[in-house]
Design a protein around this motif. Sequence first.
Motif, PDB file in Angstrom:
ATOM      1  N   ILE A   1       1.075  -1.203   0.065  1.00 51.08           N
ATOM      2  CA  ILE A   1      -0.053  -0.030  -0.001  1.00 51.08           C
ATOM      3  C   ILE A   1       0.899   1.269  -0.180  1.00 51.08           C
ATOM      4  N   GLU A   2       0.578   2.000  -0.871  1.00 48.27           N
ATOM      5  CA  GLU A   2       1.296   3.550  -0.954  1.00 48.27           C
ATOM      6  C   GLU A   2       0.104   4.375  -0.378  1.00 48.27           C
ATOM      7  N   PHE A   3       0.606   4.996   0.596  1.00 45.41           N
ATOM      8  CA  PHE A   3      -0.384   6.144   1.256  1.00 45.41           C
ATOM      9  C   PHE A   3       0.352   7.370   1.679  1.00 45.41           C
ATOM     10  N   THR A   4      -0.233   8.283   1.790  1.00 51.15           N
ATOM     11  CA  THR A   4       0.095   9.829   2.222  1.00 51.15           C
ATOM     12  C   THR A   4      -0.959  10.077   3.479  1.00 51.15           C
ATOM     13  N   MET A   5      -0.168  10.363   4.660  1.00 53.70           N
ATOM     14  CA  MET A   5      -0.445  10.766   5.757  1.00 53.70           C
ATOM     15  C   MET A   5      -0.369  12.318   5.991  1.00 53.70           C
ATOM     16  N   ARG A   6      -1.327  12.803   6.409  1.00 49.39           N
ATOM     17  CA  ARG A   6      -1.484  14.428   6.579  1.00 49.39           C
ATOM     18  C   ARG A   6      -2.131  14.819   7.952  1.00 49.39           C
ATOM     19  N   ARG A   7      -1.371  15.984   8.372  1.00 48.08           N
ATOM     20  CA  ARG A   7      -1.868  16.519   9.766  1.00 48.08           C
ATOM     21  C   ARG A   7      -1.389  17.912  10.035  1.00 48.08           C
ATOM     22  N   LEU A   8      -2.050  18.651  10.904  1.00 47.98           N
ATOM     23  CA  LEU A   8      -1.676  19.955  11.322  1.00 47.98           C
ATOM     24  C   LEU A   8      -0.328  20.017  11.912  1.00 47.98           C
ATOM     25  N   PRO A   9       0.699  20.925  11.393  1.00 46.38           N
ATOM     26  CA  PRO A   9       1.821  20.939  12.440  1.00 46.38           C
ATOM     27  C   PRO A   9       1.817  21.364  13.854  1.00 46.38           C
ATOM     28  N   SER A  10       2.406  20.608  14.528  1.00 48.63           N
ATOM     29  CA  SER A  10       2.561  20.929  15.980  1.00 48.63           C
ATOM     30  C   SER A  10       3.436  21.845  16.585  1.00 48.63           C
ATOM     31  N   ALA A  11       3.977  22.087  17.807  1.00 49.48           N
ATOM     32  CA  ALA A  11       4.878  22.939  17.973  1.00 49.48           C
ATOM     33  C   ALA A  11       6.217  22.296  17.780  1.00 49.48           C
TER      34      ALA A  11
END
Length: 85
Positions: free
Chosen positions: A74-84
């Motif tokens: 599986i090829e996948f991209t995870m995304r999140r808001l940046p933290s500190a």
Amino acid sequence: MARVPGPPPLDGLRRHIERSRLAKGASGGHFVRETFCMERQDAREKAREWFDQWPKAAYWTEVESWRALDGDRIEFTMRRLPSAD
């Protein structure tokens, strides 16, 4: 004799778009993204790690895209808001 105006010059718009793209590239944009390619079970575990470390409610964590490859990979991209960090 009246002159028919042509399309407006786009140089200013092009400069604005280029500056915006450069600024986003330097800061990483609004989201942190990481792409992985692994066996199906490992991919599930990696996604769980992301959701455990950066909860969806606080970081808008999600699997942004994924696709199945040959050999049950599986090829996948995870995304999140940046933290500190």
